[in-house]
Write an enzyme that holds these catalytic residues in place. Structure first.
Site, PDB file in Angstrom:
ATOM      1  N   ILE A  21       3.933  -2.684  21.733  1.00 31.41           N
ATOM      2  CA  ILE A  21       3.603  -1.267  21.550  1.00 31.41           C
ATOM      3  C   ILE A  21       2.515  -0.808  22.516  1.00 31.41           C
ATOM      4  O   ILE A  21       2.484   0.353  22.920  1.00 31.41           O
ATOM      5  CB  ILE A  21       3.198  -0.996  20.094  1.00 31.41           C
ATOM      6  CG1 ILE A  21       4.340  -1.381  19.158  1.00 31.41           C
ATOM      7  CG2 ILE A  21       2.824   0.464  19.894  1.00 31.41           C
ATOM      8  CD1 ILE A  21       5.665  -0.702  19.469  1.00 31.41           C
ATOM      9  N   GLY A  22       1.599  -1.705  22.892  1.00 36.71           N
ATOM     10  CA  GLY A  22       0.598  -1.277  23.876  1.00 36.71           C
ATOM     11  C   GLY A  22      -0.697  -2.049  23.852  1.00 36.71           C
ATOM     12  O   GLY A  22      -1.192  -2.478  24.886  1.00 36.71           O
ATOM     13  N   SER A  23      -1.280  -2.247  22.680  1.00 37.31           N
ATOM     14  CA  SER A  23      -2.600  -2.884  22.610  1.00 37.31           C
ATOM     15  C   SER A  23      -2.479  -4.369  22.320  1.00 37.31           C
ATOM     16  O   SER A  23      -1.553  -4.814  21.631  1.00 37.31           O
ATOM     17  CB  SER A  23      -3.456  -2.212  21.523  1.00 37.31           C
ATOM     18  OG  SER A  23      -2.813  -2.298  20.264  1.00 37.31           O
ATOM     19  N   ASP A  29       2.323   8.024  22.607  1.00 35.28           N
ATOM     20  CA  ASP A  29       2.376   7.699  21.180  1.00 35.28           C
ATOM     21  C   ASP A  29       2.085   8.912  20.306  1.00 35.28           C
ATOM     22  O   ASP A  29       1.089   9.607  20.504  1.00 35.28           O
ATOM     23  CB  ASP A  29       1.353   6.606  20.844  1.00 35.28           C
ATOM     24  CG  ASP A  29       1.747   5.257  21.418  1.00 35.28           C
ATOM     25  OD1 ASP A  29       2.909   5.114  21.839  1.00 35.28           O
ATOM     26  OD2 ASP A  29       0.899   4.344  21.440  1.00 35.28           O
ATOM     27  N   GLU A  59       7.773   1.743  13.243  1.00 30.90           N
ATOM     28  CA  GLU A  59       7.283   0.763  12.280  1.00 30.90           C
ATOM     29  C   GLU A  59       8.359   0.629  11.217  1.00 30.90           C
ATOM     30  O   GLU A  59       8.526   1.505  10.372  1.00 30.90           O
ATOM     31  CB  GLU A  59       5.970   1.263  11.679  1.00 30.90           C
ATOM     32  CG  GLU A  59       5.311   0.264  10.765  1.00 30.90           C
ATOM     33  CD  GLU A  59       4.014   0.804  10.203  1.00 30.90           C
ATOM     34  OE1 GLU A  59       3.018   0.081  10.243  1.00 30.90           O
ATOM     35  OE2 GLU A  59       3.996   1.950   9.731  1.00 30.90           O
ATOM     36  N   HIS A  66       0.686  -6.027  10.537  1.00 28.95           N
ATOM     37  CA  HIS A  66      -0.435  -5.924   9.603  1.00 28.95           C
ATOM     38  C   HIS A  66      -0.626  -7.212   8.811  1.00 28.95           C
ATOM     39  O   HIS A  66      -1.620  -7.367   8.101  1.00 28.95           O
ATOM     40  CB  HIS A  66      -0.224  -4.753   8.641  1.00 28.95           C
ATOM     41  CG  HIS A  66      -0.216  -3.422   9.331  1.00 28.95           C
ATOM     42  ND1 HIS A  66       0.935  -2.887   9.858  1.00 28.95           N
ATOM     43  CD2 HIS A  66      -1.203  -2.536   9.605  1.00 28.95           C
ATOM     44  CE1 HIS A  66       0.655  -1.714  10.420  1.00 28.95           C
ATOM     45  NE2 HIS A  66      -0.628  -1.485  10.278  1.00 28.95           N
TER      46      HIS A  66
END
Length: 558
Positions: A229-231, A397, A463, A492
């Site tokens: 997703i990116g991070s 996003d 998600e 998570h």
């Protein structure tokens, strides 16, 4: 003693269908013999007003900062045997009340009812605002003086109560208006932004080619492309880099060199894992909204303005106080560093306009729709610069799109109209060969799937694992035609998913969507996880994708 009852459910769009249940419950509570105070907030009572005000309670609080509760009071009246809590002080924003706008409303209510049966109060709990604006010594005084955090809002309750009783002098009200005049001189309209708003055209909100026509010009990737997703993990080392830089212990060149080293490590790792579309890791970013706000004119940031986001996570929302202006590229340097280290495509990473707006404290003198469009114009320039720097994939996003929906469905269409337009304005500048991604999380959105498709992103990552594939089913049932990364594992959770678990999730995707529509990615960003969890999870994700590719190819050949 009086018992306080929160009544948010009474302002929802379907509250009328619960009328008999509410009446049964409140009649039962009434037998206890304790006076009840029903507190409603975030919207007006709408069609429920006539029967809600007749519930057996001693007091009812109404939110006068949103919706049309004042109109309902005028139309239907208010029971003489109940107290009215007038939620006239906005508990969800941080701006000081303006007496010239608020006092006439209060006077009208008091004249309609009775001063002794009216309580002045905030519109909701003060948990949504920071503690004390006076602690923000680094904010310009012209701005700080018109801010109202929890402490100031309590003072405003007292001020307005005294004003209605005639205990305040005209001078006190004039002083407050003077602080607003001073602020308006401090933050005038930006003429270049206003001119851009006036000259926007329909073509500015749409890609030059439709989705189907631009697909063939975009990057060639294997079946079931893999990405994140990116991070990546925000380790203590990364966080310390930012702290030391902020303290002046590192020069800008030293800080950037350290960030570049983190980027290089992440690119190397992604190539070793075999991911198809890479990310730079976002090591320079504290928060997906704060990072951009700090680089845009019109935003201010507090030192102590913490509010709860969810669970134990706290954030300091930016304050939008002026017209939004981008003065320089915000993400291009880090993208160019990352792309120079690999032949694979690296995504440019941006936060979309409505998420920036919804996770900030917006202005009250300008509509939310205009503020979203202003932010979109700044991001539009960033998209153009990323594209010019060589970005073939740009992700914008928008996780807070659904979060901003009004509580009443009949008001959704107006919000979604300008919210989707803001995203399209930010991204439509991209050439057909540039693949635009977006990411959404924290919600299931089957009821707005047509609006999400109208975003016209080439790829949406969702998600999905936490919803047990409910989000995927809603996309399928809604006939969504663009590409989808239906998150294959829950980020998570600290549990590392097995290859077989991910493969099962992928097979569910294939059972619901054409194979050419499917991307493979985690549910969300990986900044909150540890590398010891991230590496094996991504390794298993790539391995599961390889198995699925082999199965699919074998099926095609047979």
């Amino acid at each position: 003693m009086q018992k306080r009852l929160n009544g948010k459910s009474q302002v929802l769009g379907d509250a009328n269908s619960w009328k008999e249940h509410f009446q049964t419950v409140y009649n039962s509570l009434d037998t206890v013999g304790i006076p009840l105070h029903l507190v409603t907030y975030f919207d007006d009572l709408g069609e429920t007003y006539p029967w809600v005000i007749d519930l057996p309670v001693a007091a009812i609080s109404l939110d006068l900062t949103r919706g049309r509760n004042l109109e309902l009071i005028k139309t239907h009246g208010f029971p003489q045997n109940k107290r009215l809590g007038v939620g006239i002080i906005d508990a969800r924003n941080i701006w000081q009340v303006r007496p010239e706008k608020v006092v006439p409303i209060l006077q009208e209510i008091v004249e309609t009812l009775n001063e002794t049966s009216v309580d002045i109060q905030p519109s909701a709990s003060l948990q949504f605002v920071p503690y004390d604006a006076k602690r923000e010594k680094r904010l310009p005084s012209q701005l700080r003086n018109v801010l109202s955090f929890a402490e100031q809002k309590l003072q405003e309750v007292v001020f307005l109560a005294r004003t209605i009783k005639g205990d305040n002098t005209k001078t006190e009200q004039e002083f407050i208006e003077l602080t607003w005049s001073t602020f308006e001189e401090f933050s005038p309209a930006n003429q270049s932004v206003q001119e851009r708003l006036k000259t926007l055209k329909i073509d500015d909100f749409q890609r030059s080619l439709s989705y189907g026509l631009r697909l063939d010009s975009q990057i060639t990737l294997p079946l079931f492309p893999t990405t994140t997703i990116g991070s990546f993990p925000q380790t203590s080392e990364v966080r310390q880099l930012r702290v030391r830089y902020k303290r002046g212990e590192l020069s800008q060149s030293e800080y950037e060199a350290a960030i570049d080293a983190q980027i290089a490590e992440s690119i190397k790792l992604q190539e070793e894992l075999g991911l198809d579309v890479l990310v730079h890791g976002e090591f320079e970013r504290t928060d997906m909204v704060e990072f951009f706000g700090q680089q845009l004119l019109g935003f201010a940031f507090t030192e102590n303005g913490w509010v709860q986001s969810y669970g134990s996570r706290y954030v300091r929302p930016p304050i939008i106080y002026g017209d939004v202006v981008r003065t320089a590229p915000m993400t291009v340097r880090e993208f160019k560093v990352a792309q120079s280290l690999t032949e694979k495509p690296v995504k440019g990473m941006l936060t979309a306009p409505v998420t920036i707006l919804n996770w900030s404290y917006p202005r009250i003198d300008v509509s939310r729709s205009e503020q979203a469009i202003q932010i979109a114009l700044a991001l539009r320039d960033e998209v153009a610069d990323l594209e010019a720097a060589g970005a073939k994939v740009i992700q914008v996003d928008e996780p807070a799109l659904r979060e901003g929906l009004p509580l009443k469905p009949q008001r959704w269409s107006e919000y979604l109209s300008w919210a989707v337009d803001a995203f399209r304005l930010a991204t439509a500048v991209a050439q057909p060969q540039t693949q635009i991604h977006t990411h959404m999380c924290y919600c299931e959105f089957g009821d707005i799937i047509k609006d999400i498709e109208r975003l016209d992103a080439d790829v949406i990552s969702i998600e999905n694992s936490r919803s047990n594939n409910q989000t995927l089913r809603e996309i399928t049932e809604g006939g969504y035609s663009h590409q989808v990364g239906n998150g294959v594992y829950d980020i998570h959770s600290p549990v590392v998913p097995t290859t077989e678990q991910i493969l099962q999730q992928l097979r569910t995707g294939v059972a619901n969507l054409p194979v050419k529509q499917i991307w493979v990615n985690p549910d969300c960003g990986l900044k909150t996880r540890r590398w010891s969890e991230v590496i094996p999870a991504l390794k298993n994700m790539v391995e599961a994708t390889k198995v699925l590719r082999e199965e699919t190819n074998a099926t095609v050949k047979s």
